[in-house]
Design an enzyme around this catalytic site. Structure first.
Site: not given
Lengths: 671, 671
Positions: A35, A124, A126, A162-163, A265, A360, A414, A472, A476, A523
């Site tokens: 590029h 890379g 984006l 912009d990406g 580009h 957990r 996330e 859920d 989930h 859980r």
């Protein structure tokens, strides 16, 4: 764009910046791929930044208190390589520039952090650089709070295209940085109005400055080819206590026939056009040739930070031995000496207390003893703190008024969280972990892959790891996500069966230096399965014999996580019928695969029937059921073959047939 | 919040809206899980929308010209179920409400589109509903342009929460909708200031109205408990030609002890508190009991649209037979009759022309003949049009001034694109396909999973499918992504070896009705491997014998995509040494797994050595190498074991040892 006017107004600047343009044009043309247009367009901004503002010493690319420069628009990699070469980076030589995009070169198509110390991040995909930069900025604030501004006081500069700004993760990053008021972060938007498909307007009409301002950013708009405007904007950005966005109006492939077009580009490889462009720039000489006075000016720029670095080193040398050692340990990523003993002490306790908890919760119990002795951990969650069990009592909350806090409320982001954690790990001095539901690995996935590729020890805490999540429902309930994590190279996936395994898994995760860990946690509650104290970390072997067959060994049950107790119950039933059954707990298939063949054969000897049980899809299990050795054997898998459903967890396990009875039946049908 | 004032000001409205509140509170309490606060907070908005504006006929939830209602904040599912039950939906009965979140109920924890016709989308993973709604709105515009506003003229209404707006995909959706000026889209933001971890302010300080306005939206801010304000805002939104966002200031769990707290987000199960809340609402009666006059008012509301629907049916009946049949075919998702013949004709040509092209080009060649006879296709790309080869000559560009265009410039928004395509497929009448690089499956992943879960035939066109991408390097080189797609339930992964296989794969993708397809396509050219015309679609069996062994069959080579020609070259070398070698092309492992055992055994008989070659990780291959049958055999895999590198493609294949020589050597080492 009137090139002659630019040249005439700032002739010296023009030639210095055009050294970047020429190198980028030459390297891309020689590689016949890459590029060209972005480095050409952003050369002015980069030149002003690297020669007047960026704090660095090119000869010492790993000076801890350097400013960080992140090329979020990673396809413009020749911009970064040109800067490093010109400024005198020891690894990015002219030879490397000539070998742009060739096998074995440090100058890969996109910047790869593991190929040269001067490359801070792999970019890379984006938006990732921008999102990681938030982590860099948090890391700096956190370490400054811990070690003081004499040791830690630097900024993070980002070039985003912009990406980067169209990718959704940018919003997560912008909003998080704005909320945290990260004044040490400066983002240049390469506002060139061009994407691969054409002008930005074919797909976007967003007023970007307003969008950033809406999240609390300091925003400026400048001509990205005017060195004085660039200089003034950077000064203003540094002075403001908010994160800064400088919208730089630029011309992609400035002065080239492809200027301001989407052709600009990509790779500009037409000899005639390239010659004409160079001539218009007033650039003489052979390809890759930089006039000596320009190279020497750049090397001076690259040495600008040397006195700063030396003064910093002098300050560091004056620290007490203990403080200096701790600072060095922290930055090196070495685990605290006490970690091993702390884990052993916890394991000893657990053999007594045999807690019947969700894994957990097990993870939280481990973190409760680890966080106090491991001041480099920085925890967080994507708005599921109480569910992910990631916040321990001593952490405090990282916030504008409390940079010493060690817990980040990442919000429902996330992807941004995962990328920010990667940024912290890359910055060094921080061992980040953060939680969400395992199913939302999907959202974090691009950053989880980059953690693996970048060889950094980010820890992803993924709870609610199966249909055991219950009501859920299937949106989930992960079923394919263990396979996804295991398919990803250089990633450790841990699915501990109880608190002891969780402790061992955390010890391993916290001592990794070059690969991320995924902690896959339940859980629902499970009984403790480890009843004997073993000083050795059994999880480090990936799989081990948890319960041996009594009598003739006819079957081996393989299981992970919450299904280990299912396997143990199945074993009990089978033994009651006189079927000698071994149970192998396999908390990490990757680590097991890394063991030598002799150990693998000891754990999984040929002969007995094998049945694996895991509340996920079977993809990837065949190796351990059939594929590891050439001998005939019978084997089966008990798990999921499709999506889950919404109902109480126990009913789902029964409904989908992941039960001790089903496992025992499967064994018997194979015998 | 002064409940008494609300009751006093609009007593009738209050009681009607509170029917929703009471049902949500009762159902969640009975299930002992779920989310009470959101339905309680948004009951007023929903009541005004469903009783005064939403165009629907509750008894006919699949009326094609209904307005669409999308609960992007899917955890508030009881809001939707309450509305459907109250308005008289034939499937969401009181019995279903009582069975909220139980096995087999239509009232799953999160709305699942496949459980009841009145549920438009599966939501729960936050931001997805909002992002899908953009696809609904585009589908409506596109179909209106094609069939006229007498048949197609409806709106899409969305309820989104803070979580939806924090997820990055929301930005992609907002920006795309703003750019496309989708005036038929109205989004209610449930501005309740609460997330699971606490007040929104702990993680976000974004001025959302400004953010929407920055992308060209019409924005209003109202009191979300004032029915007249809600009514006026919806009227204004409908009248504006931009997409509309209505920021509704609400109180989560209004009138409950947990009001305005994060506790109010979850399951409110305290009997006393619930009783007190109901009493404060002025709500009497047993759980699940709705006073008859309220139920009957709601049923009237649910019948409001019946005359509209009847008038619409009368208009549809007046269409010419051909037009009505075409409209019905299009909406039903049935492929055009000509498709099969068109594919056959192309295959016939290909046997002659044997094009040596990249399979992404193969895909374009197929689309060039398919798009003209398949007016329901709507193509697009996430800013990689020329690379993905997704735009054929006849499509035109979908834009504000040309809603009849059939190509969308999605921008650098893989996730938003994938979600929008899901929305189109759910809307019906559109067969969406869209492209990006296969590696960016990572970005699109949450929506790709939802396509599979929602049982919709979205087509993901994923090009540059391996290290064959070359110089862009490991950030852009998928290695684990085939495993990821194959691990995902209800997903067809096609990796065609040449143009003939691409044609067959597209025929299959375009005739699916209940599962998505992933077309995995190469950047680099490959020779044609199919030299004989077969009328039968061989890809439909997933795998087939492409080249038979000459002499005694000693080896079987299994390969997909670009590695099929590697396998053919290896076969040639092996045959030259007298080693009889069969080559099996396996364009879809899922479809092969669906064949009967007899066919699978015919293709992969026991005995010969097996070697698979695929330029990705081996995870998942063991089943076909070892795991399918119980007999001893020797097998090996030639592929990737880690990330790729930046270099020209041919050098990478040599570097990573994915060559005919390596395959032949592997066979010989096993013999």
């Amino acid at each position: 764009m009137d090139i002659d006017a630019l040249k005439a107004k700032h002739p010296d600047h023009w030639r210095r910046a055009t050294a970047i343009r020429a190198l980028a044009l030459d390297a891309v043309a020689q590689a016949n791929s890459g590029h060209s247009g972005m480095p050409i367009g952003m050369a002015d901004v980069a030149t002003v930044l690297w020669s007047r503002h960026l704090k660095y010493d090119a000869a010492h690319p790993d000076w801890a208190d350097r400013d960080r420069f992140i090329l979020s628009a990673g396809h413009g990699s020749m911009l970064l390589y040109s800067l490093l070469y010109l400024a005198g980076d020891p690894e990015i030589t002219l030879e490397e520039i000539r070998n742009f995009r060739q096998l074995g070169a440090r100058t890969a198509g996109h910047p790869e952090n593991f190929l040269a110390r001067g490359i801070e991040t792999t970019t890379g995909p984006l938006g990732q650089g921008l999102a990681m930069s938030v982590g860099f900025a948090i890391a700096e604030e956190s370490l400054r709070a811990r070690f003081g501004e004499k040791l830690v006081d630097h900024k993070t500069y980002v070039i985003a295209g912009d990406g980067c700004l169209m990718e959704g993760v940018s919003q997560e990053a912008i909003a998080l940085a704005g909320r945290q008021k990260l004044g040490n972060l400066v983002v240049f938007w390469d506002n060139n109005n061009i994407t691969i498909d054409g002008e930005v307007s074919i797909a976007d009409a967003t007023d970007q400055p307003t969008r950033f301002a809406a999240s609390g950013w300091h925003v400026q708009e400048i001509d990205g080819h005017d060195p004085e405007a660039i200089d003034a904007a950077i000064s203003a950005a540094k002075a403001d206590d908010r994160p800064s966005m400088i919208a730089c109006k630029t011309h992609i492939a400035l002065g080239h026939a492809a200027q301001d077009t989407s052709k600009g580009h990509g790779a500009l490889t037409d000899d005639d056009q390239n010659r004409t462009a160079k001539s218009g720039w007033g650039w003489e000489g052979a390809p890759f040739e930089i006039p000596e006075e320009i190279k020497s000016w750049w090397e001076d720029a690259g040495r600008r930070g040397a006195p700063d670095r030396e003064a910093w080193e002098a300050r560091a040398a004056k620290l007490s031995d203990a403080k200096r050692r701790e600072f060095e340990r922290t930055l090196s990523g070495e685990a605290p000496k006490k970690l091993s003993a702390t884990i052993k002490a916890l394991k000893k306790q657990l053999v007594e207390s045999k807690p019947k908890v969700a894994t957990r919760k097990s993870s939280e119990m481990v973190l409760e003893v680890v966080n106090p002795i491991c001041p480099e951990t920085l925890g967080g969650s994507a708005d599921l703190t109480g569910s992910n069990n990631t916040k321990t009592s001593d952490l405090g909350v990282f916030d504008i008024e409390n940079r010493a806090g060690r817990y980040v409320y990442y919000g429902i982001r996330e992807h941004g969280m995962a990328a920010a954690m990667n940024g912290m790990a890359l910055h060094g001095g921080i061992r980040p972990y953060g939680g969400t539901f395992f199913c939302f690995t999907d959202y974090a996935r691009p950053a989880m892959r980059l953690a693996a590729l970048q060889q950094i020890p980010t820890v992803f805490v993924m709870t609610h790891d199966s249909i055991g999540l219950g009501e859920d429902g299937p949106t989930h309930q992960p079923v394919e996500h263990l396979a996804i994590c295991r398919a990803t190279p250089n990633t450790l996936t841990f699915r501990p069966a109880d608190t002891t395994e969780a402790a061992e898994a955390w010890e391993l995760a916290l001592t990794q230096t070059s690969r991320p860990s995924v902690m896959v946690l339940s859980r629902q509650g499970v009984p403790a399965v480890r009843h004997e104290m073993k000083a050795k970390n059994l999880v480090s072997q990936g799989a081990y014999v948890l319960a041996e067959a009594e009598g003739k060994r006819q079957a081996i049950l393989l299981a992970t996580g919450t299904e280990v107790s299912v396997a143990l119950a199945a074993r009990e039933a089978l033994q009651a019928e006189g079927i000698g059954t071994r149970v192998v707990s396999m908390p990490s298939l990757e680590l097991f695969a890394e063991q030598d063949e002799a150990y693998r054969k000891r754990v999984l000897p040929g002969g007995p029937v094998r049945v694996a049980v895991e509340a996920g899809v079977g993809l990837g299990w065949d190796r351990w059921l059939f594929g590891e050795r050439g001998r005939e054997k019978k084997a089966g898998f008990v798990g999921m073959s499709g999506f889950g459903a919404s109902a109480p967890a126990e009913e789902l396990y029964a409904h989908f047939g992941i039960t001790a009875e089903a496992v025992a039946e499967k064994v018997k049908s194979l015998l």
